[in-house]
Scaffold this active site. Structure first.
Site, mmCIF file in Angstrom:
data_model
loop_
_atom_site.group_PDB
_atom_site.id
_atom_site.type_symbol
_atom_site.label_atom_id
_atom_site.label_comp_id
_atom_site.label_asym_id
_atom_site.label_seq_id
_atom_site.Cartn_x
_atom_site.Cartn_y
_atom_site.Cartn_z
ATOM 1 N N GLU A 101 0.829 -1.212 0.000
ATOM 2 C CA GLU A 101 0.000 0.000 0.000
ATOM 3 C C GLU A 101 0.860 1.258 0.000
ATOM 4 O OE1 GLU A 101 -2.525 -1.084 3.282
ATOM 5 O OE2 GLU A 101 -3.425 -2.644 2.044
ATOM 6 N N SER A 214 -5.058 -11.851 3.276
ATOM 7 C CA SER A 214 -6.303 -12.579 3.578
ATOM 8 C C SER A 214 -6.098 -13.772 4.502
ATOM 9 C CB SER A 214 -7.010 -12.994 2.285
ATOM 10 O OG SER A 214 -7.383 -11.841 1.545
HETATM 11 P P1 PGA Z 1 -5.218 -8.536 4.901
HETATM 12 O O1 PGA Z 1 -3.946 -7.543 4.846
HETATM 13 O O2 PGA Z 1 -4.896 -9.588 5.952
HETATM 14 O O3 PGA Z 1 -6.366 -7.655 5.304
HETATM 15 O O4 PGA Z 1 -5.352 -9.132 3.560
HETATM 16 C C1 PGA Z 1 -2.634 -8.024 4.977
HETATM 17 C C2 PGA Z 1 -1.663 -6.875 4.898
HETATM 18 O O5 PGA Z 1 -1.888 -5.945 4.130
HETATM 19 O O6 PGA Z 1 -0.631 -6.858 5.596
#
Ligand code: PGA
Length: 251
Positions: A101, A214
């Site tokens: 991100e 996830s």
């Molecule tokens: P998520 O995010 O478990 O919500 O998929 C994992 C992360 O971005 O570290």
């Protein structure tokens, strides 16, 4: 290689959590101090506004606290930024570097991620360096190559005794409910292990490689049992203590 390394379950709260979320931190601390505590190391990375208060709650060493980002410099005229030294001063022991991100949303390059990881190591923090391919790269059978390239660019040279953690997070699996097949996870983690051993020698054999994307209470046990999976980096499912602890108990 069997998983002989003590697993690390790390929660990444992203930009979520206000003061009352410290109740979730407290619940994790209580469970980790109890006699049925999960047999793994547990880390929470709340937003930086909660970091110091979370660190106080975890100060009996039942819970490590980390940050989600840092600046490459330790101080100076960088309005709004936070240095690794400040994070360590607030009680952090880990910092995430190069989450997808931030790579995507803030244009963070491999070189910048490497500089952030170096800044973290310089003040005794353990950087969790994130790598992972996009959906298009996986479709083009480029996943392993892309991740190797990210490792080449993002992992700093290490002095004796310095520790890092690698988090393999396929971009398309983050927050989507989709996960790679077990064999794809095994193949990627084994390739990352080979890279680490080539670059770091014997230290690379015990460097933790986390899976992220996830991870939930329902799939954690299966993923965490795979070879060279030494823990998880958990986003959404780390926000509630019950879910997060269920994942930690599966490790
Ligand atoms: P998520 O995010 O478990 O919500 O998929 C994992 C992360 O971005 O570290």
């Amino acid at each position: 290689m069997p998983n002989t390394v003590k697993p690390l379950i790390a929660g990444n709260w992203k930009m979520n959590g206000l003061g009352d979320s410290l109740l979730e931190v407290q619940a994790v601390v209580e469970a980790m101090s109890g006699k049925n505590a999960p047999n793994c190391d547990v880390l929470l990375c709340p937003p930086v506004t909660l970091l110091a208060r979370a660190a106080v709650l975890g100060s009996d060493n039942s819970l490590a606290v980390g940050a989600q980002n840092c600046h490459v410099a330790q101080k100076g005229a960088y309005t709004g930024d936070i240095s690794a030294e400040m994070l360590a001063d607030a009680g952090a022991t880990f910092v995430i570097a190069g989450h997808s991100e931030r790579r995507r949303g803030h244009g963070e390059t491999d070189g910048l991620v490497r500089a952030k990881a170096r800044a973290a190591l310089d003040v005794g923090l353990i950087p969790i360096i994130c790598v992972g391919e996009t959906q298009a790269e996986r479709m083009d059978a480029l996943a392993i190559t892309v991740v190797e390239h990210q490792l080449d660019g993002s992992v700093p040279g290490l002095e004796a005794g310095e520790k890092i953690v690698i988090a393999y997070e396929p971009v398309w699996a983050i927050g989507t409910g989709e996960i790679p097949t077990n064999s794809d996870i095994v193949r990627m983690h084994s390739s990352i292990r080979d890279w680490l051993v080539t670059k770091l020698g014997s230290a690379g054999e015990t460097t933790r490689i986390l899976y992220g994307g996830s991870m939930k209470p329902g799939n954690a046990a299966e993923i965490l049992a795979l070879p060279n999976v030494n823990g998880g980096l958990v986003g959404g499912a780390s926000l509630k203590a019950d879910d997060f602890l269920a994942i930690a108990s599966a490790a």
